[in-house]
Structure formats: C-alpha cells, structure tokens
Write a protein that holds these residues in place. Sequence first.
Motif, PDB file in Angstrom:
ATOM      1  N   PHE A 161       0.851  -1.189   0.000  1.00  0.00           N
ATOM      2  CA  PHE A 161       0.000   0.000   0.000  1.00  0.00           C
ATOM      3  C   PHE A 161       0.894   1.250   0.000  1.00  0.00           C
ATOM      4  CE2 PHE A 161      -2.592   3.303   1.900  1.00  0.00           C
ATOM      5  CZ  PHE A 161      -3.874   3.055   1.445  1.00  0.00           C
ATOM      6  N   ILE A 162       0.743   2.092  -1.014  1.00  0.00           N
ATOM      7  CA  ILE A 162       1.534   3.326  -1.090  1.00  0.00           C
ATOM      8  C   ILE A 162       0.596   4.513  -0.900  1.00  0.00           C
ATOM      9  CG2 ILE A 162       3.088   4.730  -2.503  1.00  0.00           C
ATOM     10  CD1 ILE A 162       3.429   2.310  -4.362  1.00  0.00           C
ATOM     11  N   TYR A 163       0.949   5.410   0.024  1.00  0.00           N
ATOM     12  CA  TYR A 163       0.091   6.589   0.134  1.00  0.00           C
ATOM     13  C   TYR A 163       0.917   7.869   0.203  1.00  0.00           C
ATOM     14  CZ  TYR A 163       1.036   7.024   5.165  1.00  0.00           C
ATOM     15  OH  TYR A 163       1.635   7.200   6.381  1.00  0.00           O
ATOM     16  N   LYS A 223       3.052   8.392  -6.697  1.00  0.00           N
ATOM     17  CA  LYS A 223       2.394   7.109  -6.418  1.00  0.00           C
ATOM     18  C   LYS A 223       2.060   6.370  -7.720  1.00  0.00           C
ATOM     19  CE  LYS A 223      -1.020   9.143  -4.311  1.00  0.00           C
ATOM     20  NZ  LYS A 223      -0.612  10.558  -4.435  1.00  0.00           N
ATOM     21  N   THR A 224       1.432   7.093  -8.636  1.00  0.00           N
ATOM     22  CA  THR A 224       1.055   6.464  -9.907  1.00  0.00           C
ATOM     23  C   THR A 224       2.310   6.023 -10.666  1.00  0.00           C
ATOM     24  OG1 THR A 224      -0.981   7.727 -10.025  1.00  0.00           O
ATOM     25  CG2 THR A 224      -0.145   6.865 -12.095  1.00  0.00           C
ATOM     26  N   HIS A 225       3.340   6.856 -10.601  1.00  0.00           N
ATOM     27  CA  HIS A 225       4.598   6.521 -11.263  1.00  0.00           C
ATOM     28  C   HIS A 225       5.120   5.171 -10.757  1.00  0.00           C
ATOM     29  CE1 HIS A 225       8.529   8.225 -13.058  1.00  0.00           C
ATOM     30  NE2 HIS A 225       8.741   6.957 -12.788  1.00  0.00           N
ATOM     31  N   LEU A 226       5.168   4.988  -9.456  1.00  0.00           N
ATOM     32  CA  LEU A 226       5.683   3.727  -8.904  1.00  0.00           C
ATOM     33  C   LEU A 226       4.790   2.545  -9.269  1.00  0.00           C
ATOM     34  CD1 LEU A 226       7.042   4.551  -5.322  1.00  0.00           C
ATOM     35  CD2 LEU A 226       8.336   3.904  -7.371  1.00  0.00           C
ATOM     36  N   LEU A 227       3.499   2.786  -9.268  1.00  0.00           N
ATOM     37  CA  LEU A 227       2.560   1.708  -9.581  1.00  0.00           C
ATOM     38  C   LEU A 227       2.784   1.205 -11.015  1.00  0.00           C
ATOM     39  CD1 LEU A 227       0.229   0.339  -8.076  1.00  0.00           C
ATOM     40  CD2 LEU A 227      -1.337   1.956  -9.148  1.00  0.00           C
ATOM     41  N   HIS A 228       2.932   2.149 -11.936  1.00  0.00           N
ATOM     42  CA  HIS A 228       3.198   1.767 -13.326  1.00  0.00           C
ATOM     43  C   HIS A 228       4.560   1.082 -13.452  1.00  0.00           C
ATOM     44  CE1 HIS A 228       0.095   4.185 -15.738  1.00  0.00           C
ATOM     45  NE2 HIS A 228      -0.255   4.295 -14.475  1.00  0.00           N
ATOM     46  N   ALA A 229       5.537   1.609 -12.711  1.00  0.00           N
ATOM     47  CA  ALA A 229       6.886   1.029 -12.788  1.00  0.00           C
ATOM     48  C   ALA A 229       6.851  -0.440 -12.357  1.00  0.00           C
ATOM     49  CB  ALA A 229       7.853   1.834 -11.917  1.00  0.00           C
ATOM     50  N   ILE A 230       6.104  -0.725 -11.318  1.00  0.00           N
ATOM     51  CA  ILE A 230       5.961  -2.117 -10.875  1.00  0.00           C
ATOM     52  C   ILE A 230       5.365  -2.957 -12.009  1.00  0.00           C
ATOM     53  CG2 ILE A 230       4.705  -3.661  -9.302  1.00  0.00           C
ATOM     54  CD1 ILE A 230       4.806  -1.430  -7.182  1.00  0.00           C
ATOM     55  N   GLY A 231       4.308  -2.438 -12.604  1.00  0.00           N
ATOM     56  CA  GLY A 231       3.639  -3.160 -13.693  1.00  0.00           C
ATOM     57  C   GLY A 231       4.580  -3.465 -14.851  1.00  0.00           C
ATOM     58  N   HIS A 232       5.326  -2.461 -15.302  1.00  0.00           N
ATOM     59  CA  HIS A 232       6.251  -2.674 -16.418  1.00  0.00           C
ATOM     60  C   HIS A 232       7.296  -3.706 -16.092  1.00  0.00           C
ATOM     61  CE1 HIS A 232       4.990   0.352 -19.118  1.00  0.00           C
ATOM     62  NE2 HIS A 232       5.042   1.284 -18.198  1.00  0.00           N
ATOM     63  N   HIS A 233       7.855  -3.539 -14.909  1.00  0.00           N
ATOM     64  CA  HIS A 233       8.949  -4.431 -14.557  1.00  0.00           C
ATOM     65  C   HIS A 233       8.476  -5.878 -14.546  1.00  0.00           C
ATOM     66  CE1 HIS A 233      12.939  -5.205 -12.928  1.00  0.00           C
ATOM     67  NE2 HIS A 233      12.342  -6.210 -12.310  1.00  0.00           N
ATOM     68  N   ILE A 234       7.345  -6.116 -13.945  1.00  0.00           N
ATOM     69  CA  ILE A 234       6.830  -7.487 -13.891  1.00  0.00           C
ATOM     70  C   ILE A 234       6.517  -7.980 -15.303  1.00  0.00           C
ATOM     71  CG2 ILE A 234       4.970  -8.969 -13.051  1.00  0.00           C
ATOM     72  CD1 ILE A 234       4.754  -7.179 -10.598  1.00  0.00           C
ATOM     73  N   HIS A 235       5.952  -7.093 -16.094  1.00  0.00           N
ATOM     74  CA  HIS A 235       5.584  -7.481 -17.453  1.00  0.00           C
ATOM     75  C   HIS A 235       6.805  -7.946 -18.254  1.00  0.00           C
ATOM     76  CE1 HIS A 235       3.561  -7.644 -21.251  1.00  0.00           C
ATOM     77  NE2 HIS A 235       4.358  -6.716 -21.755  1.00  0.00           N
ATOM     78  N   ILE A 288      -1.020  -7.800  -4.803  1.00  0.00           N
ATOM     79  CA  ILE A 288      -1.961  -6.681  -4.847  1.00  0.00           C
ATOM     80  C   ILE A 288      -1.203  -5.411  -4.449  1.00  0.00           C
ATOM     81  CG2 ILE A 288      -4.094  -5.716  -3.867  1.00  0.00           C
ATOM     82  CD1 ILE A 288      -4.758  -8.688  -3.023  1.00  0.00           C
ATOM     83  N   VAL A 289      -1.290  -4.383  -5.276  1.00  0.00           N
ATOM     84  CA  VAL A 289      -0.673  -3.100  -4.930  1.00  0.00           C
ATOM     85  C   VAL A 289      -1.751  -2.026  -5.037  1.00  0.00           C
ATOM     86  CG1 VAL A 289       1.192  -1.459  -5.368  1.00  0.00           C
ATOM     87  CG2 VAL A 289       1.503  -3.866  -5.983  1.00  0.00           C
ATOM     88  N   VAL A 290      -1.835  -1.212  -4.012  1.00  0.00           N
ATOM     89  CA  VAL A 290      -2.892  -0.215  -3.943  1.00  0.00           C
ATOM     90  C   VAL A 290      -2.268   1.134  -3.586  1.00  0.00           C
ATOM     91  CG1 VAL A 290      -4.942   0.463  -2.620  1.00  0.00           C
ATOM     92  CG2 VAL A 290      -4.609  -1.931  -3.225  1.00  0.00           C
ATOM     93  N   LEU A 298       2.614  -4.343   3.566  1.00  0.00           N
ATOM     94  CA  LEU A 298       3.479  -3.202   3.845  1.00  0.00           C
ATOM     95  C   LEU A 298       2.779  -1.900   3.464  1.00  0.00           C
ATOM     96  CD1 LEU A 298       6.353  -2.253   4.719  1.00  0.00           C
ATOM     97  CD2 LEU A 298       6.828  -2.057   2.283  1.00  0.00           C
ATOM     98  N   VAL A 299       2.795  -0.948   4.377  1.00  0.00           N
ATOM     99  CA  VAL A 299       2.234   0.372   4.102  1.00  0.00           C
ATOM    100  C   VAL A 299       3.407   1.355   4.047  1.00  0.00           C
ATOM    101  CG1 VAL A 299       0.758   2.203   5.002  1.00  0.00           C
ATOM    102  CG2 VAL A 299       0.071  -0.190   5.278  1.00  0.00           C
ATOM    103  N   ALA A 300       3.585   2.021   2.914  1.00  0.00           N
ATOM    104  CA  ALA A 300       4.709   2.956   2.781  1.00  0.00           C
ATOM    105  C   ALA A 300       4.192   4.311   2.321  1.00  0.00           C
ATOM    106  CB  ALA A 300       5.725   2.425   1.763  1.00  0.00           C
ATOM    107  N   ASP A 301       4.745   5.374   2.891  1.00  0.00           N
ATOM    108  CA  ASP A 301       4.282   6.686   2.459  1.00  0.00           C
ATOM    109  C   ASP A 301       5.339   7.385   1.596  1.00  0.00           C
ATOM    110  OD1 ASP A 301       6.113   7.245   4.478  1.00  0.00           O
ATOM    111  OD2 ASP A 301       5.068   9.058   5.078  1.00  0.00           O
TER     112      ASP A 301
END
Length: 344
Positions: free
Chosen positions: A41-43, A50-62, A137-139, A163-166
Amino acid sequence: PIGLSSRYRFSNFIKGSSNELAASAAWSVAQDPGARFNPFFIYGGVGLGKTHLLHAIGHHIHVARPHLRIVYQSAERFMNEFISAVRFNQFDQFRARYRQDCDVLLIDDIQFIAGRDRTMDEFFHVFNALYEAEKQIVVTADRMPGDMQGMEDRLISRLNWGLVADIKAPDLETRVAILKQKADIDRIDLPDDVALHLATHVRSNVRELEGSLVRVSTFASLKNQPLTREFVSEALGVSSAPAQAAPISIESVQKVVASHFSVRIADLKGPRRHQGISRPRMIAMYLSRQLTGASFPEIGLRFGGKDHSTVINACKRIESIQSEDSELRETVAALRQLLAHEPT
Ligand code: ADP
Ligand code: MG
C-alpha cells in the motif's frame, strides 16, 4: 499491458529520503510479486509519484515475467466497470478479469471507492480471492488506510496486512535531481544555479515542479532567451537574490547533515563514536562553526552538551582531512550549497 504508461519506469524515478521506503519496497515487489509485501500500500499527497511507482511495478513485472497477467486500474474505473457489469449482466466477465485472470492487481487511488458500499464490497471479494491465491496486490491512496473516511473497517484491516509505505514531499536535493532529469529528457538547457533556484521556490509536489520547468523554459524560448535565474524569478514572481538572507541556524546544519548521511539528528547530538556517526557529527560541528557564527562552547552545547574542546578538535580534524581527501571536500561544498538554499 493495457493502461500502463511507458513514461513511468523505475529507471526514471528519482529516489530521495522522501520516497526511499516506498521506492525500495516497490522494487522488491516488482522483483518478486506475491512473495514479500502483500498487499503493498503506497500513500501520499497529490503529485508525489504514487502512480509513477505503480506503473513502474507493472512494467517491470511485465518484462521479467511476461506470462503473468497484470491488471492496472484506477479505483474509479474499477467502480465504473463494476457498475456496468451489474447493469448489463456481465458479471461473469468482470469476475473473471479481476479474480481468475489476474496475477497482479494494481489499483490506483483506492480512496475513490470510500463510501461506495457495493464497490467496496466487490473490491473486498476481489481482494480475498487474489490474496488467497497469493497474487500480488498493490494499492495507492492519498492517505493511510485508517484515515480514509467511509472505508469499510474490514477493508482497512486488509489493506494494512502487508506493507504500508508513504511518500512525502521531496527535499531540496531530490527536487533538483528531478528537475535535471526532466530537463535532460525534454532537452532543456538548465544551468545548475537555475535548477537550484526553481527547486528552492517550487516545493509543493513533483508535478508542479515539472510543470514550472516546462512553463519557464517555454517562456524563455518564446522570448528567445537563455534560461537564467532572473528569468525564473520573473516567471514565478519571486526574488532572484540567493535565498541567503535568513541566517543559517545550528538546527538547519544538523538537519541537512543528518539527512545527507541518513543518520538521526539524535545521533549527531548523542555520544556514539561509530565512524558512520562521528564523521557526520564532526562535519556538522565544522559547518556550524563556519556558517552560523556560533562560538565553540555554544556549538558543544547544541550537540548534546559536549565540551568546547571536542568541537575545536572536530573542526581541526575536518579541516585536515579535507586538505587531502577530495571526496570529503566535495561533500562539504555540496552541504554548504544546500544550506545556503535550504529555507530555515
Ligand atoms: P501521484 O500519483 O502521487 O499524484 P504521479 O505519480 O502522477 O503522482 O507523479 C506526478 C509527476 O511527477 C509524474 O510526471 C511523475 O513522473 C513525476 N514524479 C513524481 N515523483 C517522481 C520521482 N521521484 N522521480 C521522477 N519523477 C517523479
Ligand atoms: Mg496518481
């Protein structure tokens, strides 16, 4: 995968103390989805990455694991899809998409569904199905789980399972680094002093920071002029005098030195003699003496009540090490620069 923007990668995400934990955890999740931090969980406030990291996770896994099915969606779109699925009797497809055919679920801005009971309920079931199947799951959200008004307790509790990270607003060093990278990408000629000037005056968030660079550089090129401090000042309506006016305090020296070396201010003031702490402490004492005009006894006092001879020795040591160690010389120069511009 659908919905992921290729602009948002780990390789162009600048790390700093404001986002260190979130970025490292995101990287670890991307390396090993479903394994360590689940859910993740990123807040943080708007425009902080936040959106940048979320997309980065997606690309890397892809790229690393092309067989995994990645679903990226904003919570708002999740809700809209859910509503039409119910309306058009396509719930099976909806369920398949989010529960069966999904190995990695990336949901952006979950705060959007707070107070929307049926959507929360559906998300709860999606969460459980994926979690039980050990899917990652990443939120993201604009605040921590417990602070989302109208969010169901059972959902809050699940979002807190992993994990909750700010992400906080970036400090000056990080802002300068972000500006330089942006200038490189957009081929903007951005001199160091101009970057520092912009970063000193635009502190709210990264989106604003990048926006201000684009604005100011467009302005300059329309006028056919190079980008200078004066230009930035004019465009932002601020003074172009270096932000020197405010005297530098011992606290700000301690703050900047502690953050640069990733040690705690309490350690700078404390008794520990470990190299990793005593070196930054000596540097902080030296800079305090050089920049604040405080006396040796006063500095000693502000460093946890140390004797003035300790301060004198620290200053001598740093001077003598600097004379032969160019790396330390550069570090001290960089810290001076930072202090000259850090608002006190
Ligand atoms: P949020 O989702 O938190 O509102 P975004 O992820 O959309 O923020 O970030 C806003 C803009 O700032 C994007 O263009 C993003 O690439 C950029 N950005 C944010 N943080 C960083 C960073 N640490 N390094 C590089 N760019 C960043
Ligand atoms: Mg966002």
